[in-house]
Design a protein around this motif. Structure first.
Motif, PDB file in Angstrom:
ATOM      1  N   CYS A  50     -70.669 -34.614  53.523  1.00 46.42           N
ATOM      2  CA  CYS A  50     -70.169 -34.198  54.832  1.00 46.42           C
ATOM      3  C   CYS A  50     -68.661 -33.966  54.797  1.00 46.42           C
ATOM      4  O   CYS A  50     -68.149 -33.041  55.433  1.00 46.42           O
ATOM      5  N   SER A  51     -67.943 -34.804  54.050  1.00 49.50           N
ATOM      6  CA  SER A  51     -66.490 -34.642  53.927  1.00 49.50           C
ATOM      7  C   SER A  51     -66.160 -33.302  53.278  1.00 49.50           C
ATOM      8  O   SER A  51     -65.344 -32.528  53.790  1.00 49.50           O
ATOM      9  N   LEU A  52     -66.797 -33.024  52.146  1.00 50.88           N
ATOM     10  CA  LEU A  52     -66.514 -31.803  51.387  1.00 50.88           C
ATOM     11  C   LEU A  52     -66.952 -30.559  52.147  1.00 50.88           C
ATOM     12  O   LEU A  52     -66.172 -29.601  52.312  1.00 50.88           O
ATOM     13  N   LEU A  53     -68.192 -30.553  52.641  1.00 52.71           N
ATOM     14  CA  LEU A  53     -68.729 -29.358  53.295  1.00 52.71           C
ATOM     15  C   LEU A  53     -68.072 -29.108  54.650  1.00 52.71           C
ATOM     16  O   LEU A  53     -67.932 -27.953  55.070  1.00 52.71           O
ATOM     17  N   SER A  54     -67.661 -30.179  55.339  1.00 54.52           N
ATOM     18  CA  SER A  54     -66.943 -30.003  56.605  1.00 54.52           C
ATOM     19  C   SER A  54     -65.611 -29.316  56.371  1.00 54.52           C
ATOM     20  O   SER A  54     -65.210 -28.417  57.125  1.00 54.52           O
ATOM     21  N   TYR A  55     -64.915 -29.727  55.311  1.00 52.84           N
ATOM     22  CA  TYR A  55     -63.622 -29.114  54.999  1.00 52.84           C
ATOM     23  C   TYR A  55     -63.797 -27.636  54.650  1.00 52.84           C
ATOM     24  O   TYR A  55     -63.023 -26.776  55.097  1.00 52.84           O
ATOM     25  N   ILE A  56     -64.829 -27.332  53.856  1.00 49.43           N
ATOM     26  CA  ILE A  56     -65.094 -25.936  53.482  1.00 49.43           C
ATOM     27  C   ILE A  56     -65.398 -25.101  54.729  1.00 49.43           C
ATOM     28  O   ILE A  56     -64.881 -23.994  54.907  1.00 49.43           O
ATOM     29  N   ALA A  57     -66.244 -25.654  55.625  1.00 49.55           N
ATOM     30  CA  ALA A  57     -66.661 -24.908  56.820  1.00 49.55           C
ATOM     31  C   ALA A  57     -65.496 -24.654  57.773  1.00 49.55           C
ATOM     32  O   ALA A  57     -65.408 -23.574  58.384  1.00 49.55           O
ATOM     33  N   ILE A  58     -64.585 -25.632  57.895  1.00 48.48           N
ATOM     34  CA  ILE A  58     -63.494 -25.505  58.871  1.00 48.48           C
ATOM     35  C   ILE A  58     -62.248 -24.871  58.263  1.00 48.48           C
ATOM     36  O   ILE A  58     -61.680 -23.928  58.819  1.00 48.48           O
ATOM     37  N   ALA A  59     -61.806 -25.364  57.104  1.00 47.80           N
ATOM     38  CA  ALA A  59     -60.550 -24.885  56.506  1.00 47.80           C
ATOM     39  C   ALA A  59     -60.712 -23.542  55.801  1.00 47.80           C
ATOM     40  O   ALA A  59     -59.801 -22.705  55.846  1.00 47.80           O
ATOM     41  N   TRP A  60     -61.832 -23.318  55.154  1.00 46.02           N
ATOM     42  CA  TRP A  60     -62.032 -22.087  54.386  1.00 46.02           C
ATOM     43  C   TRP A  60     -62.811 -21.025  55.168  1.00 46.02           C
ATOM     44  O   TRP A  60     -62.407 -19.877  55.243  1.00 46.02           O
ATOM     45  N   MET A  61     -63.953 -21.421  55.746  1.00 47.04           N
ATOM     46  CA  MET A  61     -64.814 -20.454  56.419  1.00 47.04           C
ATOM     47  C   MET A  61     -64.409 -20.210  57.878  1.00 47.04           C
ATOM     48  O   MET A  61     -64.915 -19.287  58.517  1.00 47.04           O
ATOM     49  N   LYS A  62     -63.530 -21.070  58.417  1.00 47.75           N
ATOM     50  CA  LYS A  62     -63.005 -20.906  59.787  1.00 47.75           C
ATOM     51  C   LYS A  62     -64.116 -20.851  60.832  1.00 47.75           C
ATOM     52  O   LYS A  62     -64.064 -20.063  61.780  1.00 47.75           O
ATOM     53  N   MET A  63     -65.147 -21.693  60.655  1.00 47.23           N
ATOM     54  CA  MET A  63     -66.256 -21.689  61.610  1.00 47.23           C
ATOM     55  C   MET A  63     -65.794 -22.149  62.989  1.00 47.23           C
ATOM     56  O   MET A  63     -66.308 -21.682  64.021  1.00 47.23           O
ATOM     57  N   VAL A  64     -64.871 -23.100  63.012  1.00 49.54           N
ATOM     58  CA  VAL A  64     -64.217 -23.530  64.249  1.00 49.54           C
ATOM     59  C   VAL A  64     -62.739 -23.753  63.933  1.00 49.54           C
ATOM     60  O   VAL A  64     -62.384 -23.987  62.775  1.00 49.54           O
ATOM     61  N   PRO A  65     -61.864 -23.700  64.925  1.00 50.52           N
ATOM     62  CA  PRO A  65     -60.449 -23.986  64.662  1.00 50.52           C
ATOM     63  C   PRO A  65     -60.266 -25.444  64.222  1.00 50.52           C
ATOM     64  O   PRO A  65     -60.953 -26.336  64.721  1.00 50.52           O
ATOM     65  N   MET A  66     -59.362 -25.662  63.296  1.00 49.44           N
ATOM     66  CA  MET A  66     -59.053 -27.021  62.852  1.00 49.44           C
ATOM     67  C   MET A  66     -58.291 -27.751  63.955  1.00 49.44           C
ATOM     68  O   MET A  66     -57.314 -27.250  64.483  1.00 49.44           O
ATOM     69  N   GLN A  67     -58.775 -28.922  64.327  1.00 49.82           N
ATOM     70  CA  GLN A  67     -58.107 -29.768  65.306  1.00 49.82           C
ATOM     71  C   GLN A  67     -57.455 -30.946  64.583  1.00 49.82           C
ATOM     72  O   GLN A  67     -57.986 -31.427  63.581  1.00 49.82           O
ATOM     73  N   THR A  68     -56.345 -31.407  65.094  1.00 46.64           N
ATOM     74  CA  THR A  68     -55.620 -32.497  64.443  1.00 46.64           C
ATOM     75  C   THR A  68     -55.737 -33.783  65.255  1.00 46.64           C
ATOM     76  O   THR A  68     -55.944 -33.745  66.475  1.00 46.64           O
ATOM     77  N   ILE A  69     -55.598 -34.894  64.546  1.00 43.52           N
ATOM     78  CA  ILE A  69     -55.537 -36.194  65.217  1.00 43.52           C
ATOM     79  C   ILE A  69     -54.130 -36.356  65.782  1.00 43.52           C
ATOM     80  O   ILE A  69     -53.143 -36.266  65.057  1.00 43.52           O
ATOM     81  N   ARG A  70     -54.036 -36.587  67.074  1.00 40.16           N
ATOM     82  CA  ARG A  70     -52.741 -36.521  67.751  1.00 40.16           C
ATOM     83  C   ARG A  70     -52.040 -37.866  67.920  1.00 40.16           C
ATOM     84  O   ARG A  70     -50.857 -37.896  68.273  1.00 40.16           O
ATOM     85  N   SER A  71     -52.732 -38.944  67.704  1.00 34.66           N
ATOM     86  CA  SER A  71     -52.092 -40.244  67.917  1.00 34.66           C
ATOM     87  C   SER A  71     -52.780 -41.309  67.081  1.00 34.66           C
ATOM     88  O   SER A  71     -53.910 -41.121  66.597  1.00 34.66           O
ATOM     89  N   ARG A  72     -52.083 -42.424  66.932  1.00 27.96           N
ATOM     90  CA  ARG A  72     -52.649 -43.557  66.207  1.00 27.96           C
ATOM     91  C   ARG A  72     -53.858 -44.118  66.944  1.00 27.96           C
ATOM     92  O   ARG A  72     -54.836 -44.520  66.320  1.00 27.96           O
ATOM     93  N   ILE A  73     -53.791 -44.114  68.269  1.00 24.83           N
ATOM     94  CA  ILE A  73     -54.905 -44.613  69.077  1.00 24.83           C
ATOM     95  C   ILE A  73     -56.155 -43.771  68.845  1.00 24.83           C
ATOM     96  O   ILE A  73     -57.264 -44.301  68.688  1.00 24.83           O
ATOM     97  N   GLN A  74     -55.978 -42.449  68.787  1.00 26.14           N
ATOM     98  CA  GLN A  74     -57.112 -41.567  68.533  1.00 26.14           C
ATOM     99  C   GLN A  74     -57.704 -41.828  67.146  1.00 26.14           C
ATOM    100  O   GLN A  74     -58.928 -41.842  66.978  1.00 26.14           O
ATOM    101  N   PHE A  75     -56.826 -42.049  66.161  1.00 32.88           N
ATOM    102  CA  PHE A  75     -57.300 -42.352  64.812  1.00 32.88           C
ATOM    103  C   PHE A  75     -58.108 -43.650  64.802  1.00 32.88           C
ATOM    104  O   PHE A  75     -59.161 -43.739  64.152  1.00 32.88           O
ATOM    105  N   LEU A  76     -57.637 -44.660  65.532  1.00 35.60           N
ATOM    106  CA  LEU A  76     -58.348 -45.946  65.584  1.00 35.60           C
ATOM    107  C   LEU A  76     -59.705 -45.785  66.269  1.00 35.60           C
ATOM    108  O   LEU A  76     -60.698 -46.395  65.853  1.00 35.60           O
ATOM    109  N   LYS A  77     -59.747 -44.933  67.301  1.00 37.65           N
ATOM    110  CA  LYS A  77     -61.022 -44.697  67.989  1.00 37.65           C
ATOM    111  C   LYS A  77     -62.014 -43.991  67.060  1.00 37.65           C
ATOM    112  O   LYS A  77     -63.199 -44.330  67.027  1.00 37.65           O
ATOM    113  N   ILE A  78     -61.514 -43.002  66.315  1.00 38.07           N
ATOM    114  CA  ILE A  78     -62.377 -42.287  65.363  1.00 38.07           C
ATOM    115  C   ILE A  78     -62.860 -43.238  64.270  1.00 38.07           C
ATOM    116  O   ILE A  78     -64.026 -43.198  63.859  1.00 38.07           O
TER     117      ILE A  78
END
Length: 279
Positions: A50-78
């Motif tokens: 899932c890690s590898l194929l998700s990166y390929i689908a989003i970063a290379w194939m541009k299936m959806v725009p790449m979203q970023t983690i915006r805060s430490r709190i969001q990272f902890l929730k994820i």
């Protein structure tokens, strides 16, 4: 255009069904029939794919725009969601070692009821009352067959980006857990591969299917709705039960079949309710 849209949606649903049932049956075969008794390691393989194929689908194939983690709190929730997800998947895989696929699927089929409730609590978006009423047979049918299960939801990122961040975190959780709890699992896996090369292909196929389950979840949800996806899952469970009985010869009681019949009946009623509420 309307016909082509319907065919596209039908194709997505068929792909979703195939990948879901495929990964479930292959998990059952590996963990129970083949004798690969390492559910944590198996789940880690899923998350690596899932890690590898998700990166390929989003970063290379541009299936959806790449979203970023915006805060430490969001990272902890994820991270917390990833941990809960890991525990849920690992326990589900462990259950396949000891339980028939029919029982495993019965447990999961009550999720539409809880999805409807939690969707209202989190988003305050309420379905028509007729929709909730038609879910009653779904829940009742599954209670007859087995028990209950809840699923975690996240609204911060779309599901493909959420998986992109959750999967590597899951690997970080699962790798040391597998090495500690499943003693010498890497050595055993390598030994199995030397004796039977098919195990490598089983693991690769199984891991790829695990990713496509998540991908098709996202695509089907985009073209229908989260609640519709959950209710479709009940029919998927019924199909999986039939296929598992044919493949694994799992015994199913009359009471269990009654429960599934009622569940499928609820699925049909739900579909009709959704049609009426959308008019």
């Amino acid at each position: 255009m309307k016909t082509s849209s319907k065919l596209f949606t039908f194709g997505l649903i068929a792909s979703w069904y195939s990948s879901n049932i495929g990964v479930l049956l292959l998990n059952k075969y590996l963990l129970s029939n083949y004798g690969f008794k390492y559910p944590i390691f198996l789940t880690m393989c899923h998350m690596m794919a899932c890690s590898l194929l998700s990166y390929i689908a989003i970063a290379w194939m541009k299936m959806v725009p790449m979203q970023t983690i915006r805060s430490r709190i969001q990272f902890l929730k994820i991270s917390a969601l990833s941990l809960v997800f890991c525990v849920s998947v690992v326990l589900g895989n462990i259950s396949l070692r000891f339980l028939a696929v029919s029982f495993n699927q019965a447990v999961g089929a009550t999720t539409p009821f809880f999805t409807a409730i939690f969707a209202y609590l989190v988003t305050l978006k309420r379905e028509a009352w007729l929709t909730y009423i038609t879910l009653i047979p779904v829940v009742t049918g599954v209670i007859i067959a087995s028990g209950l299960q809840l699923q975690e939801l996240s609204k911060k990122l779309n599901s493909m980006n959420l998986l992109l961040y959750m999967a590597p975190i899951a690997v970080v959780f699962l790798l040391p857990t597998s090495l500690i709890m499943e003693e010498n699992v890497v050595g055993i896996a390598l030994a199995l591969a030397r004796d039977d090369v098919k195990i490598i292909w089983y693991l690769l196929l199984n891991s790829a299917l695990a990713y496509f389950v998540n991908l098709t979840n996202f695509l089907v949800t985009n073209h229908t709705s989260a609640l519709t996806l959950q209710v479709l899952g009940n029919a998927k469970g019924a199909v999986a039960v039939v296929v598992s009985i044919l493949i694994f010869r799992n015994p199913v009681s009359v009471t269990g079949m009654l429960g599934y019949t009622l569940t499928v009946f609820g699925v049909i009623l739900y579909g009709e309710a959704k049609k009426r509420s959308s008019k």
